[in-house]
Design an enzyme around this catalytic site. Structure first.
Site, PDB file in Angstrom:
ATOM      1  N   GLU A 128       1.409  -0.448  -4.950  1.00  0.00           N
ATOM      2  CA  GLU A 128       0.402   0.586  -5.389  1.00  0.00           C
ATOM      3  C   GLU A 128       1.087   1.865  -5.407  1.00  0.00           C
ATOM      4  O   GLU A 128       1.241   2.698  -4.578  1.00  0.00           O
ATOM      5  CB  GLU A 128      -0.614   0.945  -4.278  1.00  0.00           C
ATOM      6  CG  GLU A 128      -1.899   1.699  -4.624  1.00  0.00           C
ATOM      7  CD  GLU A 128      -2.584   2.655  -3.409  1.00  0.00           C
ATOM      8  OE1 GLU A 128      -3.744   2.796  -3.647  1.00  0.00           O
ATOM      9  OE2 GLU A 128      -1.879   2.592  -2.322  1.00  0.00           O
ATOM     10  N   ASP A 152       0.807  -1.402  -0.097  1.00  0.00           N
ATOM     11  CA  ASP A 152       0.073   0.030   0.198  1.00  0.00           C
ATOM     12  C   ASP A 152       0.770   1.166  -0.036  1.00  0.00           C
ATOM     13  O   ASP A 152       1.800   1.298   0.716  1.00  0.00           O
ATOM     14  CB  ASP A 152      -0.912  -0.184   1.066  1.00  0.00           C
ATOM     15  CG  ASP A 152      -1.767   1.289   1.420  1.00  0.00           C
ATOM     16  OD1 ASP A 152      -2.645   1.187   0.522  1.00  0.00           O
ATOM     17  OD2 ASP A 152      -1.683   2.203   2.379  1.00  0.00           O
TER      18      ASP A 152
END
Length: 482
Positions: free
Chosen positions: A276, A252
């Protein structure tokens, strides 16, 4: 016109040259008025290939959640009822939500991590189960997934922490919520933290400018933090893999820490990885995957799809730079995720009316496609997505050639190989049915639309030229018949 082309061995009379033969760009053809190359429907009507006899060598990933999933505390059991159907549909990896306790307790989607080792077994943050359920339920889901041949991917948040206790922080000269121990947001007692483990501190006397939870942004330069995240035998990475059974990682918000962190993590434990990096610049994504060795979500493709179908209504955007064009083995393509589909997100999503054309694009082009849970579970989309997955897993083979592109038409060919015919996708955003003569790799064969969107039945001539069709504001995926 941009082309990506590789001459391949002969399949069904594969032609070795490319040429484009088309009707006038603006010509719209009424299927009832043009019978050239069309075979009348007879008792011996051509049949589709048995796609199960072909393999592209790659399947697809399922994102198994949306933002604020319901019912709370029951998500692992909800998924358990679905994984067998997903495996049958051609899924090979499941991206799970953040599985450990966050500051918001039973309401947390996991992106406010508190205890990296509480999978729903300790009472803290006013709950024992996470939003998704208990550790026992999670372990049962992982075991069932593995028995079905599915890998499970852990969503890992290692930029910021949340939910610790208050303590005086001399590096900020004020109280900060940076104390994580058995009494303060870390009931497991593993990876206890205090202000020394966050920026700024005695070893990193500067604020790194994190956009999220800046006072509890982990300092990955510290040996203690590295030990607990990926180096020790009971580190987060090794515990998740060896004890919980996770097979890989979705990192993330990697913009919040240096690329070397992901590389070091993967060098230590390996596993599938996707980062990400929310950046629509294909070059920046390419640099990241080269530096880390990790895959990355192809935000460049996502934004080009958005621009082509929604923002600009211009399919020439599909010719522009995307990560899969340079790093197909590292590009994880997608049309939606838990962030883009939030109710308050109007600027970063693909509209419902254009979403299936976007899925048709990513499931016929190179890259590793991701299916979004809410799209797959939408009864209006599910059968169509299943068919696209089957096409991807069977016929989406070979280098690509863009045969034609203009504002409202896009035609791309996958060249296939000796054992596989490949495909041609024809997307149109026009208001009427379109037909266009294109150069195929198939000589003197009957062609069929494997998407089921067109009933037109063309044949290719002795040179491989065929008149293909796209329905109004839709797509067709062409290949040879039996």
């Amino acid at each position: 016109m941009k082309k990506i082309k590789l001459i391949l061995p002969v399949f069904l009379g594969l032609v070795l040259s490319f040429s484009s033969c088309s009707k006038d760009d603006d010509e719209i053809v009424d299927p009832g008025d043009d019978n050239s190359g069309e075979i009348p429907v007879e008792p011996n009507e051509p049949e589709l290939l048995e796609l199960r006899n072909y393999s592209s060598g790659q399947k697809v990933m399922m994102q198994t959640f949306y933002w604020d999933v319901e019912p709370r505390h029951e998500w692992w059991t909800t998924l358990s009822d679905k994984v067998e159907g997903w495996a049958d549909a051609g899924i090979d990896r499941l991206w799970f939500p953040v599985a450990t306790k966050g500051q918001s307790g039973g309401y947390s989607m996991g992106y406010d991590p508190s205890d990296y080792f509480d999978f729903g077994e300790y009472y803290q943050q006013q709950t024992t189960p996470t939003r998704f359920g208990t550790r026992t339920e999670l372990e049962a889901l992982i075991e069932k997934s593995h028995n079905l041949g599915l890998e499970v991917i852990a969503d890992i948040v290692i930029n910021h922490n949340s939910g610790g206790g208050k303590e005086y922080n001399p590096y900020r000269d004020k109280d900060t919520w940076t104390l994580f121990n058995e009494e303060n947001g870390n009931a497991s007692g593993w990876f206890n933290r205090n202000y020394e483990n966050f920026y700024p501190n005695s070893t990193s006397p500067y604020d790194d400018g994190s956009l999220f939870y800046e006072e509890t942004n982990l300092d990955h330069n510290q040996e203690y933090v590295q030990d607990w995240l990926w180096k020790k035998e009971n580190s987060v990475a090794k515990y998740y893999m060896n004890e919980m059974g996770f097979d890989g990682w979705r990192f993330d918000y990697v913009a919040g820490f240096e690329p070397w962190v992901v590389k070091a993590w993967l060098d230590e434990v390996g596993g599938f990885s996707v980062a990400e990096l929310w950046d629509g610049n294909a070059s920046n994504l390419a640099n990241y995957v080269e530096e880390t060795g990790s895959g990355a979500f192809d935000f460049a493709t996502f934004y080009k799809l958005d621009e082509a179908f929604d923002r600009h209504d211009d399919l020439t955007f599909l010719e522009r730079d995307m990560l899969w064009k340079t790093h197909p083995d590292k590009a994880v393509t997608f049309t939606a995720n838990h962030d883009t589909e939030k109710d308050d997100n109007e600027d970063n999503n693909i509209s419902v009316e254009n979403k299936m054309k976007a899925y048709a694009f990513i499931l016929t082009h190179p890259g590793y496609p991701t299916i979004f849970y809410s799209d797959y579970e939408n009864e209006n989309f599910q059968a169509e997505i299943q068919q696209l997955i089957e096409i991807h897993n069977s016929l989406a083979v070979g280098d690509i050639e863009i045969l034609h592109v203009d504002k409202d038409e896009y035609i791309m060919k996958r060249n296939g190989n000796n054992e596989n015919p490949g495909l041609i996708i024809y997307i149109s955003t026009g208001e009427n049915t379109k037909r266009r003569n294109v150069q195929t790799n198939w000589k003197n064969v009957t062609l069929l639309d494997y998407s089921g969107n067109s009933t037109y039945i063309p044949t290719s001539d002795e040179n491989g030229t065929a008149s293909l069709e796209a329905p109004a504001n839709g797509y067709a995926i062409w290949s040879v018949s039996k």
